[in-house]
Write an enzyme that holds these catalytic residues in place. Sequence first.
Site, PDB file in Angstrom:
ATOM      1  N   GLU A   1       0.818  -1.213   0.000  1.00 55.54           N
ATOM      2  CA  GLU A   1       0.000   0.000   0.000  1.00 55.54           C
ATOM      3  C   GLU A   1       0.856   1.269   0.000  1.00 55.54           C
ATOM      4  OE1 GLU A   1      -2.937  -0.367   3.122  1.00 55.54           O
ATOM      5  OE2 GLU A   1      -4.210  -1.567   1.815  1.00 55.54           O
TER       6      GLU A   1
ATOM      7  N   GLU B   1      -6.218  -7.945  -1.160  1.00 52.96           N
ATOM      8  CA  GLU B   1      -6.755  -8.109   0.188  1.00 52.96           C
ATOM      9  C   GLU B   1      -8.262  -7.923   0.079  1.00 52.96           C
ATOM     10  OE1 GLU B   1      -4.894  -5.547   3.067  1.00 52.96           O
ATOM     11  OE2 GLU B   1      -2.885  -5.992   2.313  1.00 52.96           O
TER      12      GLU B   1
HETATM   13  C1  GAL Z   1      -4.482  -3.089   4.644  1.00 55.04           C
HETATM   14  C2  GAL Z   1      -3.020  -3.474   4.764  1.00 55.04           C
HETATM   15  C3  GAL Z   1      -2.862  -4.788   5.509  1.00 55.04           C
HETATM   16  C4  GAL Z   1      -3.671  -4.750   6.753  1.00 55.04           C
HETATM   17  C5  GAL Z   1      -5.113  -4.501   6.390  1.00 55.04           C
HETATM   18  C6  GAL Z   1      -6.061  -4.546   7.560  1.00 55.04           C
HETATM   19  O1  GAL Z   1      -4.657  -1.754   4.379  1.00 55.04           O
HETATM   20  O2  GAL Z   1      -2.402  -3.606   3.518  1.00 55.04           O
HETATM   21  O3  GAL Z   1      -1.511  -5.002   5.794  1.00 55.04           O
HETATM   22  O4  GAL Z   1      -3.183  -3.755   7.573  1.00 55.04           O
HETATM   23  O5  GAL Z   1      -5.196  -3.251   5.796  1.00 55.04           O
HETATM   24  O6  GAL Z   1      -5.793  -3.672   8.531  1.00 55.04           O
END
Ligand code: GAL
Length: 644
Positions: free
Chosen positions: A142, A300
């Site tokens: 990110e 994700e």
């Molecule tokens: C995303 C990040 C992950 C984790 C997730 C949930 O933004 O890439 O590493 O932090 O959020 O918090």
Amino acid sequence: MRIGVDYYPEHWDESLWEQDAELMKKTGVRLVRLAEFAWCRLEPSDGDFDFSWLDKAIDIFSEKGIEVVLGTPTNCPPRWLCEAHPEILPAGDNAEINPIGIRGHRCLNSPVFRRYAERIVRQMAEHYRDSSTVTAWQIDNELEANICYCESCNKKHIEWLKGKYGTLEELNRAYGNVVWSGEYSAWEQIDPPYGGYNRAWLNPAYMLDYRRRTAEDVTEFAAFQADIIRSVIPDAKITTNTWFCSEMPDFYKLFEGLDFVSYDNYPTTIIPNEPEDIYTHAVHLDLMRGIKQQSFWIMEQLSGAMGCWMPMQKTPRPGMIKGYALQAFAHGADTVVHFRWRTANIGAEMHWHGLIDHSNVPGRRFEEFADLCREAENLTQYIGTELDSKIAVLYSVESEYALGLQPQTEGFSYMEQIKLMHQAFARFGVNVDIIGESADISKYRIVCVPALYVVHEDTVKKLCKFAENGGTVILTARSGVKDEHNNCIMQQLPTVYAELAGCHVSEYDPIGWGTGKVLFTDGESFTCKQWCDIIETDTARVLAQYDSDFYAGSPAVTLNLYGKGEVYYLGTFGERRLYEKLARSALDEQGIEYFPDLPMNVEVTTRSSEGGSVRFVFNNSKKEQSFNINGEEICLRPFEMKYI
Ligand code: GAL
Ligand code: ZN
């Protein structure tokens, strides 16, 4: 469709790895993402590399036929590195080094950090170059614009400005530094935007350049890592996972040198009751697909209740785990990776829930995930099919930055305007692309251009040509306001678009939270809000007038014939139905087929290939909905998707 999970072997006892991998295999998980924060385990001390644990984990997945996406761990330099080289840490807006303890503690511009980053990335690439299990790479995590106030960044910024403007005279002129005696007489006087006062007081031309450079840093950093990986593995498939953050990168430039886009997709689990609130993530998905105009990944995906730095939000309602993953596929995400396999029992994110809870007992959400994996098998045949769209919404990174720097009026947000335009069309079951400013628009029939605030000559020419050739353009208020330096243009609005729109603005009223009324010539009326351009027509005809305030009777919405095409100018922002009215009228005019009677929050997209097309119908709402599509009766449970 391929389903994956994010997995952190380094967080779990080794005895769990085999069990986890076995359950993944049984459930239908096809890939895992690993290692994106694991630098301290991969290089426990300076130059001492240990891949043995990761090899072990990868071997386990390999045996189960599960592919691996490897993350480069540059988001989290280990403590020993920060201790030996505190100059790699980013500085805050008080010029002081940020303390460590959370992630993202590195300045992308630090030469020392780059040296260490290069070495770990090269080591990883060399170690896994022959692995047939490692099939893709994720750079960092990110990446946000590199907002850092350290020495290296300050120096870099000054060099960047020298390269752009050549002389201080030129720079002073471009920035209008005569205002408040801000003229520079030496390059060294140029400071970054230190804190301590409201950013809105700073020179907007200077601020836009600062945003541009910090976004370029990210693009350059990703390219730097991609080059290292490719120098070892020439055909590596490389991405970085992006999202909508406060300091957004320039998505289009960032991904130019990468192989595919991946996005972190966390749709809200709280469905508003207010029909005006657009909560669908379809707009984000379409924007992500539009970056490279090709299918993309979710790196994700929502898996459980979200929370940790914020209080926890509602757990995904029944149907959401499966439905939101399928929705992503319906918008072009061929691979969806769920974050995360199991909720962490340790660390700051222990309340950001994964598919399995702390107890390690698979429950309702996991069952739904297993069901998704089964469904994904049926969808494999549609991988690689495309969303062909006749409608595009233009998203300008620079307008987003500039409007963020100088909020226009209470309640106005650029992204909201993108959403409203997108929703106005998507609402009728047509595919909508969201594209960047440099995209070729000739294949579309309708291009919506909300608040194109910062002017680029190429875009103006492109839109004129598009309309000339028979395309429909929808322009709105706050277009053509700023030149490329983020200074106001000395012409009546919409300045460079006035000829295209066939009208000009004699005065405007930023009404903010206030509301007004617009009345169409056919008698329909709508609430308008935030902004009212008082329009005078030149060649355009009036579609609607204001029905409120001192400008009642003045044009609010106009339509101009331009070449073989048509140009709408929407001088105000309004309720959802107002945009829908324009969308229908543009769709009718262009003879594009649509579904006029879809219930609210039913989403239809079509993916096609030479072999034919498939239509995805998704009920993105908390109530059961029945409706008819092309003579077929369809009934969908909350968050259910069917494809026909
Ligand atoms: C995303 C990040 C992950 C984790 C997730 C949930 O933004 O890439 O590493 O932090 O959020 O918090
Ligand atoms: Zn820095």
